[in-house]
Design a protein around this motif. Structure first.
Motif, mmCIF file in Angstrom:
data_model
loop_
_atom_site.group_PDB
_atom_site.id
_atom_site.type_symbol
_atom_site.label_atom_id
_atom_site.label_comp_id
_atom_site.label_asym_id
_atom_site.label_seq_id
_atom_site.Cartn_x
_atom_site.Cartn_y
_atom_site.Cartn_z
ATOM 1 N N SER A 190 -6.479 -6.645 -2.122
ATOM 2 C CA SER A 190 -7.094 -6.033 -3.537
ATOM 3 C C SER A 190 -6.103 -6.490 -4.509
ATOM 4 C CB SER A 190 -6.943 -4.664 -3.660
ATOM 5 O OG SER A 190 -7.985 -3.972 -2.792
ATOM 6 N N ALA A 191 -4.679 -6.804 -4.021
ATOM 7 C CA ALA A 191 -3.892 -7.502 -5.162
ATOM 8 C C ALA A 191 -3.960 -8.884 -5.352
ATOM 9 C CB ALA A 191 -2.434 -7.217 -4.521
ATOM 10 N N LEU A 245 -11.705 -7.695 -11.613
ATOM 11 C CA LEU A 245 -10.179 -7.252 -11.589
ATOM 12 C C LEU A 245 -9.866 -6.309 -12.737
ATOM 13 C CD1 LEU A 245 -7.800 -8.661 -10.383
ATOM 14 C CD2 LEU A 245 -7.695 -10.097 -12.273
ATOM 15 N N GLN A 246 -9.129 -5.269 -12.292
ATOM 16 C CA GLN A 246 -8.980 -4.027 -12.939
ATOM 17 C C GLN A 246 -7.271 -3.594 -13.096
ATOM 18 O OE1 GLN A 246 -11.599 -1.303 -11.795
ATOM 19 N NE2 GLN A 246 -13.350 -2.342 -12.383
ATOM 20 N N PRO A 247 -7.100 -2.902 -14.048
ATOM 21 C CA PRO A 247 -5.656 -2.405 -13.887
ATOM 22 C C PRO A 247 -5.879 -1.286 -12.841
ATOM 23 C CG PRO A 247 -6.624 -2.343 -16.299
ATOM 24 C CD PRO A 247 -7.652 -2.746 -15.119
ATOM 25 N N PRO A 248 -4.597 -0.742 -12.562
ATOM 26 C CA PRO A 248 -3.250 -0.995 -13.269
ATOM 27 C C PRO A 248 -2.668 -2.564 -12.862
ATOM 28 C CG PRO A 248 -3.114 0.120 -11.045
ATOM 29 C CD PRO A 248 -4.387 -0.090 -11.301
ATOM 30 N N LEU A 249 -1.803 -2.849 -13.684
ATOM 31 C CA LEU A 249 -0.852 -4.084 -13.403
ATOM 32 C C LEU A 249 0.407 -3.715 -13.045
ATOM 33 C CD1 LEU A 249 -1.063 -7.137 -15.995
ATOM 34 C CD2 LEU A 249 0.638 -6.869 -14.950
ATOM 35 N N GLU A 285 0.763 -1.160 0.042
ATOM 36 C CA GLU A 285 0.027 -0.076 -0.189
ATOM 37 C C GLU A 285 0.840 1.319 0.054
ATOM 38 O OE1 GLU A 285 -4.158 1.758 1.496
ATOM 39 O OE2 GLU A 285 -3.273 -0.277 2.407
ATOM 40 N N VAL A 286 2.007 1.296 0.886
ATOM 41 C CA VAL A 286 2.943 2.326 0.768
ATOM 42 C C VAL A 286 3.404 2.592 -0.418
ATOM 43 C CG1 VAL A 286 5.002 3.136 1.951
ATOM 44 C CG2 VAL A 286 3.232 2.265 3.383
ATOM 45 N N GLN A 287 4.049 1.628 -1.135
ATOM 46 C CA GLN A 287 4.680 1.884 -2.375
ATOM 47 C C GLN A 287 4.052 1.883 -3.344
ATOM 48 O OE1 GLN A 287 8.141 -0.704 -2.484
ATOM 49 N NE2 GLN A 287 8.899 -0.357 -0.549
ATOM 50 N N MET A 333 -2.766 -7.496 -10.510
ATOM 51 C CA MET A 333 -3.810 -6.698 -10.839
ATOM 52 C C MET A 333 -4.586 -6.249 -9.354
ATOM 53 S SD MET A 333 -5.202 -7.806 -14.633
ATOM 54 C CE MET A 333 -5.543 -6.362 -15.108
ATOM 55 N N GLN A 334 -5.547 -5.265 -9.759
ATOM 56 C CA GLN A 334 -6.374 -4.881 -8.514
ATOM 57 C C GLN A 334 -7.628 -5.387 -8.410
ATOM 58 O OE1 GLN A 334 -6.036 -0.600 -7.818
ATOM 59 N NE2 GLN A 334 -7.086 -0.730 -5.830
#
Length: 162
Positions: free
Chosen positions: A101-102, A124-128, A92-94, A117-118
């Motif tokens: 969600s990952a 499931l959606q980008p970003p990747l 989450e920080v980086q 993806m998130q």
């Protein structure tokens, strides 16, 4: 990508990596089963890829791009989730994406590289994101990811051809 992988295989005189063809396409029935099993819809770009190739072992170096066997909970998915679990304090920080969600769609069989993806709501959606202890790269869509991985494979070919 197939031509680049073939040329890379020929240039890899010391057999640093394994080389495989993409798997045969996943059926619509298999894709529906995966989404039912997971409880969410796959990203459309990734789903379209799976309808053409049901995953690709050694897609980039030792990275396996997951197909339906992995998405249904195979050992590669379990290993990728273990890496993401260990990275939870940093994701989450980086990356701005919390661990819950990952969702991994590719991972190295011999290193700590995971591509995820998130999960947002029921899809499931980008970003990747390419994670290897820290964020390596980020892609706005599955097609951007695939195009970038073609370029990464070209760089690998160039390095092996020297």
């Amino acid at each position: 990508m197939i031509r680049i992988k073939q040329a890379t295989c020929e240039a890899d005189k010391e057999r640093l990596w394994e080389y495989h063809w993409p798997r045969v396409a996943a059926s619509e029935v298999a894709l529906i089963e995966v989404e039912r099993h997971l409880g969410f819809e796959l990203d459309p770009g990734y789903r379209n890829f799976l309808a053409v190739a049901d995953g690709w072992p050694s897609f980039f170096q030792g990275v396996n791009l997951f197909g339906t066997p992995e998405l249904l909970g195979g050992p590669a998915m379990l290993a990728a989730n273990e890496i993401l679990d260990a990275a939870e304090p940093y994701l989450e920080v980086q990356c701005g994406i919390g661990r819950p969600s990952a969702f991994p769609i590719a991972a190295s069989a011999r290193d700590k590289d995971v591509f995820f993806m998130q999960l947002q709501g029921s899809a499931l959606q980008p970003p990747l994101v390419w994670w290897a202890g820290e964020e390596v790269d980020r892609f706005a869509s599955f097609s951007d990811f695939f195009a970038s991985m073609v370029e990464y494979n070209k760089l690998e070919l160039k390095a092996l051809s020297r």
